[in-house]
Design a protein around this motif. Sequence first.
Motif, short mmCIF file in Angstrom:
data_model
loop_
_atom_site.label_atom_id
_atom_site.label_comp_id
_atom_site.label_asym_id
_atom_site.label_seq_id
_atom_site.Cartn_x
_atom_site.Cartn_y
_atom_site.Cartn_z
N UNK A 108 2.74 36.24 22.43
CA UNK A 108 2.54 35.33 21.30
C UNK A 108 2.54 33.91 21.85
N UNK A 109 1.38 33.26 21.81
CA UNK A 109 1.26 31.90 22.32
C UNK A 109 1.27 30.94 21.13
N UNK A 110 2.32 30.14 21.05
CA UNK A 110 2.44 29.19 19.93
C UNK A 110 2.10 27.78 20.42
N UNK A 111 1.67 26.90 19.49
CA UNK A 111 1.22 25.57 19.94
C UNK A 111 2.40 24.62 20.20
N UNK A 112 2.37 23.45 19.57
CA UNK A 112 3.49 22.52 19.69
C UNK A 112 4.28 22.55 18.38
N UNK A 113 5.49 22.06 18.44
CA UNK A 113 6.36 22.14 17.24
C UNK A 113 6.03 20.99 16.28
N UNK A 114 4.80 21.01 15.75
CA UNK A 114 4.36 19.89 14.92
C UNK A 114 4.80 20.00 13.46
N UNK A 115 5.34 21.16 13.08
CA UNK A 115 5.89 21.30 11.73
C UNK A 115 6.86 22.49 11.72
N UNK A 116 7.68 22.57 10.69
CA UNK A 116 8.76 23.56 10.67
C UNK A 116 8.24 25.00 10.73
N UNK A 117 7.02 25.24 10.17
CA UNK A 117 6.52 26.61 10.13
C UNK A 117 6.37 27.21 11.52
N UNK A 118 6.01 26.38 12.49
CA UNK A 118 5.82 26.89 13.86
C UNK A 118 7.16 27.26 14.47
N UNK A 119 8.17 26.47 14.21
CA UNK A 119 9.51 26.75 14.75
C UNK A 119 10.03 28.06 14.17
N UNK A 120 9.83 28.25 12.89
CA UNK A 120 10.27 29.48 12.23
C UNK A 120 9.54 30.70 12.80
N UNK A 121 8.25 30.53 13.08
CA UNK A 121 7.44 31.66 13.59
C UNK A 121 8.02 32.23 14.88
N UNK A 122 8.52 31.36 15.74
CA UNK A 122 9.05 31.82 17.04
C UNK A 122 10.12 32.89 16.85
N UNK A 123 11.13 32.58 16.04
CA UNK A 123 12.23 33.53 15.80
C UNK A 123 11.75 34.78 15.10
N UNK A 124 10.86 34.60 14.14
CA UNK A 124 10.37 35.76 13.39
C UNK A 124 9.58 36.71 14.28
N UNK A 125 8.78 36.16 15.19
CA UNK A 125 8.02 37.02 16.11
C UNK A 125 8.97 37.77 17.05
N UNK A 126 9.94 37.05 17.60
CA UNK A 126 10.88 37.71 18.51
C UNK A 126 11.60 38.84 17.80
N UNK A 127 12.15 38.57 16.64
CA UNK A 127 12.91 39.59 15.90
C UNK A 127 12.01 40.73 15.41
N UNK A 128 10.90 40.34 14.80
CA UNK A 128 10.01 41.34 14.19
C UNK A 128 9.37 42.27 15.22
N UNK A 129 8.95 41.71 16.35
CA UNK A 129 8.33 42.55 17.38
C UNK A 129 9.36 43.50 17.98
N UNK A 130 10.59 42.99 18.17
CA UNK A 130 11.66 43.86 18.70
C UNK A 130 11.95 44.98 17.72
N UNK A 131 12.07 44.63 16.44
CA UNK A 131 12.34 45.64 15.40
C UNK A 131 11.26 46.71 15.41
N UNK A 132 10.02 46.31 15.67
CA UNK A 132 8.91 47.27 15.67
C UNK A 132 8.84 48.05 16.99
N UNK A 133 9.74 47.74 17.94
CA UNK A 133 9.80 48.50 19.19
C UNK A 133 9.07 47.88 20.36
#
Length: 366
Positions: free
Chosen positions: A48-73
């Motif tokens: 998952x390649x994310x851009x720069x932290x130009x708004x809160x949504x991008x920061x939130x995406x980082x944690x959600x991807x890490x957790x969600x992908x792990x949960x999915x195995x």
Amino acid sequence: MRKFAKAAAALVVVSALALSGCGSGRTDTAASGSASAAGFAKDAVIGVALPQKTSENWVLAEGLFNDGLKTAGFTPSVQFANGGVTEQQNQISAMIEKGAKVLIVGAIDGSQLGTQLDAAKKAGITVIAYDRLLTNTPSIDYYVAFDNFKVGVLQGEALLKGLADRKGTKTKWNVELIAGSPDDSNAKVFFDGAMSVLQPKIADGTLTVLSKQTTFEQVVTQGWKAENAQKRMDTVLSGFYQKAELDGILSPNDTLARAAMASIAAANKPLPVVTGQDSEVESVKSIMAGQQYSTIFKDTNKLVAQSIVMAQALQQGKTPEVNDTKSYNNGIKVVPSYLLAPVIVTKDNAATVYANDKTLGPLTKG
Ligand code: GAL
């Protein structure tokens, strides 16, 4: 953007996975995800390649991807490229080296990744553009995003409604326009969506842009940086609004909305109607206090969950579900897309829209 507890985020992923099994949207049989024929290992690396932290949504995406992908195995490899385009190119190359099976890319500049994406395709990797379209490349399989043109339309409509609501003693209004960063493929789409609503009102004299800065190129904000928008607004205010009142500002997101409002405050001017996007905490507070007029709610939980649903389908050797096969042409091809619906938020509906938000607490109109 709202911050949900991690458990809640995992739940969203799980329920989105369940939903996708119900076949709630159209299935695109023509899409050609390169991994879809055979599938791959359940614990494969998903980059998952994310851009720069130009708004809160991008920061939130980082944690959600890490957790969600792990949960999915899966084995997630999630990276921001705060250093810029070259850093993002290098990160994508490293993800390919690591043996990623799917690349989910939120590009800084969607036109600058062609070489890396070609290499990904050669390695049999499926490429999903996340939030921002990857342009001028054939090496993209899917796009998952909120409908960006619709975001702009909602912003244009909110500006008109806000002017009627708050400045309804007049029937003609002075407005100024702000667009996002020109390297972000979304910025022009947001602007075009908004102008599809505002241009006819400029043409018929309902709206006047005293600065005459009405083209995308004239109103862009490099890097989505607040200071750049504020500087431009300072110049516009001192150049054209010494005597005239500025009634409204089209702002493409919350960060730039607050920058424009700071410029207005510094110039001691009455508050115009200002639009936004991203449901940032400070902006939601400002809306409830009767300052910023509107924002847009794009639930990052849902966007991330949908991306993971796509990766799961690919893992199982299935073709991911899409719900749009005509709207997003990247210059080379129309990219099969899964589009989510953005929601306009003003003081009137904020409490309902953010009802499940644990971080804001009860919203009261100020
Ligand atoms: C866009 C994104 C917006 C906003 C902006 C600045 O691409 O769709 O929601 O966050 O980037 O970060």
